[in-house]
Design an enzyme around this catalytic site. Structure first.
Site, PDB file in Angstrom:
ATOM      1  N   HIS A  29       0.846  -1.184   0.000  1.00 18.09           N
ATOM      2  CA  HIS A  29       0.000   0.000   0.000  1.00 18.09           C
ATOM      3  C   HIS A  29       0.886   1.239   0.000  1.00 18.09           C
ATOM      4  O   HIS A  29       2.116   1.148   0.093  1.00 18.09           O
ATOM      5  CB  HIS A  29      -0.953   0.000   1.199  1.00 18.09           C
ATOM      6  N   ASP A  51      -0.131   6.697  -3.726  1.00 19.90           N
ATOM      7  CA  ASP A  51      -1.332   6.273  -4.453  1.00 19.90           C
ATOM      8  C   ASP A  51      -1.791   7.326  -5.454  1.00 19.90           C
ATOM      9  O   ASP A  51      -1.914   7.069  -6.649  1.00 19.90           O
ATOM     10  CB  ASP A  51      -2.475   5.997  -3.477  1.00 19.90           C
TER      11      ASP A  51
END
Length: 397
Positions: A139, A169
């Site tokens: 992540h 992200d």
């Protein structure tokens, strides 16, 4: 079709068709960016939500806005032919899966580009298509941790702090993927040849920190947190608590801005002739802390608003929606009762638009297939075989 209000597609990307394999994180934001700028984007959703990512109500998952949703069972062998026919009319495909996933479905780049040689395939992953970690889960925080960025964020005497998931992200993943997709589409239109883009969040994170790497290589960046100009170490580039427990941010890096800030704070700047002299920083910070603590945030806003002092209030998400500058630019509009960021950047000649709110999963299956070249008999057959879902459903994911 949805009962949601819709706007016609608008923006410089009208005429560009994109297939988005449904995923989380950067893929949806990349697609939202393209849709807001006028592209026609078809999202291929699972027939049942995956449960991945941060749980949220579907109506508030604003990164899914503005494109049609086709619910399709990619594991059904017959789904491959559906995808290949969609590819005939596509300029680009966004692949958010781990390396090798599309290949297992028989939909890897070789198969897709054999069908459409001008196709651009943007593969959006955390670690990239190659390297020791390529097939590992991860992540935002993980991609930042290996790029050097995470170690640089947070207080000196505590642990590193993740900057939400907006850097790896959304910045390194979504924005570089959108840039790469559009650059490759331009190339394909000039050359007739598409290509595969390996868009890795770990690579993009490092790229975003190019300036810091340059400073470090020069010997002008200390690895200890809160020891540099832009990491909260400099008294003129950090936040200060106000009398009401709120905060003000100061970013007066240049001397002329720093002098103006000191003037408005009522501090004689001549005592710090060289404000970048780190030996003076502890004393400067103590004085600035005391002065900022003498007034409320609103009082300081009156003093600093509109000046070149580079001082501004630290707002939370709720406060940001009513801040006068944001209101004047309408950069946080309300769509179907949900406040959310509007299209950006602002194209003055061909303005973008939010085409419609987040759709239910599979809400547009029949209409989308018709729009992308399927006739009624083909759609009926796909429904009967259970390859596509057509009712649309809404639930937390």
């Amino acid at each position: 079709m949805s009962e949601h209000s819709t706007n016609p597609a608008s923006g410089p990307l009208i005429g560009i068709n994109v297939i988005e394999f449904g995923g989380i994180g950067p893929g949806p934001l990349c697609s939202m960016l393209l849709s807001d700028a006028g592209a026609k984007v078809l999202r291929l959703d699972r027939q049942q939500p995956s449960g991945l990512g941060v749980p949220r109500s579907q109506d508030y998952d604003v990164q899914r806005r503005g494109r049609q949703s086709l619910a399709i069972d990619l594991k059904d062998p017959n789904a491959k032919q559906v995808i290949l026919k969609l590819i005939d009319n596509a300029d680009a495909v966004l692949d958010p899966f781990r390396p090798g996933t599309l290949e297992k479905l028989g939909l890897g780049p070789d198969a897709l580009m054999a069908r459409n040689p001008r196709l651009v395939i943007t593969r959006i992953t955390g670690w990239g298509q190659t390297g020791p970690l390529a097939r590992s889960a991860g992540h935002d925080i993980n991609y930042l941790s290996i790029s050097g960025i995470l170690a640089a964020i947070g207080p000196k005497d505590s642990r590193p702090y993740p900057p939400l998931n907006v850097v790896a992200d959304m910045g390194a993943g979504a924005m570089f993927s959108a840039f790469g997709t559009l650059a490759a589409i331009i190339s394909a239109r000039d050359t007739g040849k598409g290509q595969v883009i390996d868009s890795a969040m770990c690579d993009g994170s490092a790229y975003l920190a190019s300036g810091m790497f340059g400073l470090y290589e020069e010997g002008n960046y200390e690895l200890q947190r809160e020891s540099n100009i832009l990491d909260g170490g400099a008294p003129f580039y950090r936040t200060y608590e106000t009398a009401d427990g709120a905060y003000m941010a100061i970013g007066a890096v240049e001397r002329k801005f720093f002098d103006l800030a000191l003037e408005k704070l009522g501090i004689d700047g001549s005592i710090w002739a060289d404000h970048r002299n780190k030996t003076l920083w502890p004393e400067m910070q103590i004085q600035l802390e005391a002065v900022f603590a003498s007034k409320t945030r609103d009082q300081w806003c009156v003093i600093f608003e509109g000046s070149d002092a580079c001082v501004s209030p630290v707002l939370n998400f709720d406060e940001a929606t009513s801040y006068p500058h944001n209101v004047a630019r309408n950069n946080l509009p309300t769509v179907n009762g949900v406040r959310q960021p509007g299209p950006t950047p602002v194209f003055l000649g061909t303005p973008g638009a939010i085409q419609f709110p987040p759709p239910k999963f599979g809400e547009h299956s029949e209409v989308a297939l018709s729009d992308w070249g399927f006739d009624a008999a083909e759609v009926d057959a796909l429904k009967e075989q259970g390859i596509i879902g057509t009712d649309g459903y809404s639930q937390n994911i």
